[in-house]
Motif scaffolding. Structure first.
Motif, PDB file in Angstrom:
ATOM      1  N   ILE A  22      75.875  20.018  -1.378  1.00  0.00           N
ATOM      2  CA  ILE A  22      76.315  21.042  -2.325  1.00  0.00           C
ATOM      3  C   ILE A  22      75.045  21.681  -2.877  1.00  0.00           C
ATOM      4  N   LYS A  23      74.883  22.954  -2.636  1.00  0.00           N
ATOM      5  CA  LYS A  23      73.616  23.619  -2.943  1.00  0.00           C
ATOM      6  C   LYS A  23      73.441  23.846  -4.445  1.00  0.00           C
ATOM      7  N   ASP A  24      72.184  23.647  -4.886  1.00  0.00           N
ATOM      8  CA  ASP A  24      71.765  23.926  -6.272  1.00  0.00           C
ATOM      9  C   ASP A  24      72.648  23.218  -7.302  1.00  0.00           C
ATOM     10  N   LEU A  25      73.066  22.012  -6.986  1.00  0.00           N
ATOM     11  CA  LEU A  25      73.948  21.262  -7.882  1.00  0.00           C
ATOM     12  C   LEU A  25      73.154  20.744  -9.077  1.00  0.00           C
ATOM     13  N   LYS A  26      73.625  21.056 -10.274  1.00  0.00           N
ATOM     14  CA  LYS A  26      72.944  20.660 -11.505  1.00  0.00           C
ATOM     15  C   LYS A  26      73.965  20.395 -12.601  1.00  0.00           C
ATOM     16  N   LEU A  27      73.538  19.626 -13.606  1.00  0.00           N
ATOM     17  CA  LEU A  27      74.238  19.576 -14.880  1.00  0.00           C
ATOM     18  C   LEU A  27      73.515  20.515 -15.827  1.00  0.00           C
ATOM     19  N   SER A  28      74.255  21.119 -16.746  1.00  0.00           N
ATOM     20  CA  SER A  28      73.593  22.048 -17.664  1.00  0.00           C
ATOM     21  C   SER A  28      74.295  22.087 -19.013  1.00  0.00           C
ATOM     22  N   THR A  29      73.483  22.392 -20.031  1.00  0.00           N
ATOM     23  CA  THR A  29      73.996  22.803 -21.334  1.00  0.00           C
ATOM     24  C   THR A  29      73.689  24.293 -21.458  1.00  0.00           C
ATOM     25  N   LEU A  30      73.784  24.850 -22.649  1.00  0.00           N
ATOM     26  CA  LEU A  30      73.532  26.281 -22.791  1.00  0.00           C
ATOM     27  C   LEU A  30      72.084  26.646 -22.507  1.00  0.00           C
ATOM     28  N   ASP A  31      71.143  25.720 -22.766  1.00  0.00           N
ATOM     29  CA  ASP A  31      69.736  26.086 -22.632  1.00  0.00           C
ATOM     30  C   ASP A  31      68.899  25.076 -21.835  1.00  0.00           C
ATOM     31  N   LYS A  32      69.545  24.128 -21.137  1.00  0.00           N
ATOM     32  CA  LYS A  32      68.774  23.129 -20.405  1.00  0.00           C
ATOM     33  C   LYS A  32      69.534  22.714 -19.154  1.00  0.00           C
ATOM     34  N   GLU A  33      68.768  22.450 -18.072  1.00  0.00           N
ATOM     35  CA  GLU A  33      69.352  21.981 -16.826  1.00  0.00           C
ATOM     36  C   GLU A  33      68.875  20.566 -16.527  1.00  0.00           C
ATOM     37  N   TYR A  34      69.751  19.772 -15.919  1.00  0.00           N
ATOM     38  CA  TYR A  34      69.442  18.393 -15.544  1.00  0.00           C
ATOM     39  C   TYR A  34      69.575  18.273 -14.032  1.00  0.00           C
ATOM     40  N   ASN A  35      68.482  17.897 -13.385  1.00  0.00           N
ATOM     41  CA  ASN A  35      68.383  17.989 -11.934  1.00  0.00           C
ATOM     42  C   ASN A  35      69.069  16.837 -11.218  1.00  0.00           C
ATOM     43  N   LEU A  36      69.502  17.126  -9.991  1.00  0.00           N
ATOM     44  CA  LEU A  36      70.037  16.113  -9.090  1.00  0.00           C
ATOM     45  C   LEU A  36      68.875  15.334  -8.488  1.00  0.00           C
ATOM     46  N   GLY A  37      69.012  14.007  -8.449  1.00  0.00           N
ATOM     47  CA  GLY A  37      67.984  13.173  -7.831  1.00  0.00           C
ATOM     48  C   GLY A  37      67.131  12.459  -8.850  1.00  0.00           C
ATOM     49  N   ILE A  38      67.014  11.145  -8.699  1.00  0.00           N
ATOM     50  CA  ILE A  38      66.197  10.303  -9.564  1.00  0.00           C
ATOM     51  C   ILE A  38      65.072   9.719  -8.717  1.00  0.00           C
ATOM     52  N   ASN A  39      63.876  10.313  -8.849  1.00  0.00           N
ATOM     53  CA  ASN A  39      62.714   9.821  -8.105  1.00  0.00           C
ATOM     54  C   ASN A  39      63.030   9.711  -6.613  1.00  0.00           C
ATOM     55  N   SER A  40      63.589  10.796  -6.069  1.00  0.00           N
ATOM     56  CA  SER A  40      63.956  10.953  -4.656  1.00  0.00           C
ATOM     57  C   SER A  40      65.234  10.197  -4.262  1.00  0.00           C
ATOM     58  N   ILE A  41      65.871   9.491  -5.197  1.00  0.00           N
ATOM     59  CA  ILE A  41      67.148   8.820  -4.913  1.00  0.00           C
ATOM     60  C   ILE A  41      68.267   9.780  -5.303  1.00  0.00           C
ATOM     61  N   ILE A  42      69.010  10.264  -4.310  1.00  0.00           N
ATOM     62  CA  ILE A  42      70.007  11.312  -4.540  1.00  0.00           C
ATOM     63  C   ILE A  42      71.388  10.736  -4.826  1.00  0.00           C
ATOM     64  N   SER A  43      71.813   9.761  -4.033  1.00  0.00           N
ATOM     65  CA  SER A  43      73.197   9.313  -4.148  1.00  0.00           C
ATOM     66  C   SER A  43      73.369   7.932  -3.534  1.00  0.00           C
ATOM     67  N   SER A  44      74.515   7.347  -3.791  1.00  0.00           N
ATOM     68  CA  SER A  44      74.986   6.179  -3.047  1.00  0.00           C
ATOM     69  C   SER A  44      76.312   6.568  -2.412  1.00  0.00           C
ATOM     70  N   ASN A  45      76.512   6.134  -1.175  1.00  0.00           N
ATOM     71  CA  ASN A  45      77.690   6.533  -0.414  1.00  0.00           C
ATOM     72  C   ASN A  45      78.626   5.342  -0.243  1.00  0.00           C
ATOM     73  N   LYS A  46      79.755   5.389  -0.906  1.00  0.00           N
ATOM     74  CA  LYS A  46      80.700   4.276  -0.836  1.00  0.00           C
ATOM     75  C   LYS A  46      81.386   4.211   0.526  1.00  0.00           C
ATOM     76  N   ASP A  47      81.639   5.375   1.127  1.00  0.00           N
ATOM     77  CA  ASP A  47      82.196   5.450   2.473  1.00  0.00           C
ATOM     78  C   ASP A  47      81.849   6.819   3.032  1.00  0.00           C
ATOM     79  N   GLU A  48      82.453   7.177   4.135  1.00  0.00           N
ATOM     80  CA  GLU A  48      82.113   8.427   4.813  1.00  0.00           C
ATOM     81  C   GLU A  48      82.392   9.664   3.962  1.00  0.00           C
TER      82      GLU A  48
END
Length: 420
Positions: A249-275
């Motif tokens: 999903i491109k450019d996926l972020k969390l945001s408030t009115l004046d701040k964005e929170y990026n996807l990825g924690i120190n290069s760890i993007i996600s955990s995949n429970k299944d396919e």
């Protein structure tokens, strides 16, 4: 009768004491602010959620050290919540040490059970000469597989790998087969860290969303988001009936009115429970006092599922199936001038006009699974080269099937979902 001069002097003294006390408090406050700024700089903290956690006092001083052969490892501070542990540390050179190449770590709770999760091997000082700077600061972390209760004690097993050489020198010497055992060393440390549970009492915040994103008839179900003090997890599902494989999903972020929170924690993007199910990790807005929170994206990167497979006849060095028009198989080679210069391997060389990658796993004629020896990429002016190398000695049956795992086919459709 009190002397007038005595009263005036007394008032002056009280005033001076009050001003001194104010000045002391003000200085302490400024020092605290500067200290937090310095902390983020010294430990290279660029995660907005962790920065706010530190600024809110959600961090514990530790200062536990152990020394091996003049190389001291100190746990300076720690942050613990139900989903993430962050450890800030210092490595100090007391003798004659050079370059730390890797840090490996395992954590255990008070019951000696391993604390499991996703880790990142990234370090910021791989080419920093400890003989010149004497000490380095950094952090490591674990994104926890499952929520945990805050342990009362954490055991840390740490291994540092040291080399005499910079990264470039190391690679050159390895390629020339001139590396000696004495050029590299390992040092192991075991530290027991008591955890002050009162510091880490903050509770997670759960928001049920239950929204569906429809992009070119491809459905993505947004289930819920859980905001912990140091990480936010967004649970999503891809519709099993989608006709396309959604890579991102491109450019996926969390945001408030004046701040964005990026996807990825120190290069760890996600955990995949299944396919089809993903838990995506974001910087945490936990300590930001805002009433609004949104999920934003600009579209998806996807490819039709019937185009994912590439079938190659290795023995006759030709394609059997390839449905992506701008991907070309240029060569199947086991010659001396191949990518690895190794006759025990086949090299498949592809060209494409955009970013593409293959899964390491491939299948043979009988649908048995194997792993590639290596996958490499290079970039020319107007195309990409992809090298897929497999072991000739593995007993797979010709032909083999490769699977495209990423393809830069963008479908733009911006979206914004209100969380709260």
């Amino acid at each position: 009768m009190v002397n007038k001069k005595t009263v005036i002097l007394f008032i002056i003294i009280l005033t001076l004491i009050s001003l001194s006390a104010y000045a002391y408090k003000r200085t302490w406050y400024l020092d605290s602010v500067i200290s937090k700024i310095d902390f983020n700089r010294v430990y290279a903290v660029d995660d907005k959620g962790v920065q706010m956690a530190i600024g809110s006092g959600f961090i514990q001083d530790v200062k536990k050290s152990q020394e091996q052969d003049g190389l001291e490892f100190t746990v300076d501070n720690i942050i613990v919540d139900k989903k993430r542990i962050v450890v800030f540390y210092t490595i100090k050179n007391k003798l004659d040490h050079r370059y730390i190449k890797r840090i490996y770590y395992s954590l255990y709770d008070e019951n000696k059970e391993p604390i499991e999760g996703s880790t990142s091997p990234n370090i910021s000082y791989e080419d920093t000469d400890l003989n010149k700077v004497k000490r380095v600061h950094d952090s490591f972390e674990i994104i926890l597989s499952e929520e945990i209760k805050t342990p009362s004690k954490i055991k840390m097993d740490i291994t540092l790998n040291e080399s005499k050489y910079t990264s470039q020198e190391y690679d050159e010497i390895m390629n020339s087969n001139k590396m000696n055992d004495s050029d590299n060393s390992s040092y192991m440390y075991t530290l027991y860290i008591p955890i002050d549970k009162k510091i880490f009492e903050a509770k997670e915040k759960i928001y049920n969303i239950n929204e569906t994103i429809d992009i070119q008839n491809q459905n993505i179900f947004i289930d819920n988001i859980v905001v912990y003090p140091t990480v936010a997890t967004l649970d999503i599902r891809y519709d099993e009936d989608n006709t396309m494989e959604v890579f991102e999903i491109k450019d996926l972020k969390l945001s408030t009115l004046d701040k964005e929170y990026n996807l990825g924690i120190n290069s760890i993007i996600s955990s995949n429970k299944d396919e089809f199910t993903r838990s995506l990790y974001f910087e945490s807005p936990y300590f930001e006092d805002r009433e609004e929170l949104y999920i934003n994206g600009s579209g998806i990167k996807a490819l039709e599922k019937d185009k994912l497979e590439v079938v190659v006849d290795i023995e006759n060095k030709k394609l059997i199936k390839l449905l992506v028009s701008n991907l070309k198989l240029k060569k199947v080679s086991d010659e001396k001038d191949s990518f690895l210069e190794n006759k025990n391997h086949y090299e498949l060389k592809f060209e494409c006009d955009r970013d593409i990658s293959f899964s390491f796993e491939f299948k043979d004629k009988d649908n048995a699974s194997f792993r590639a020896y290596s996958v490499g990429y290079s970039e020319e002016d107007d195309y990409k080269e992809i090298y897929y190398v497999i072991d000739k000695d593995v007993k797979y049956k010709n032909p083999i099937t490769l699977t495209i795992s990423d393809y830069d086919n963008l479908i733009n459709k911006p979206f914004k979902i209100e969380v709260k």
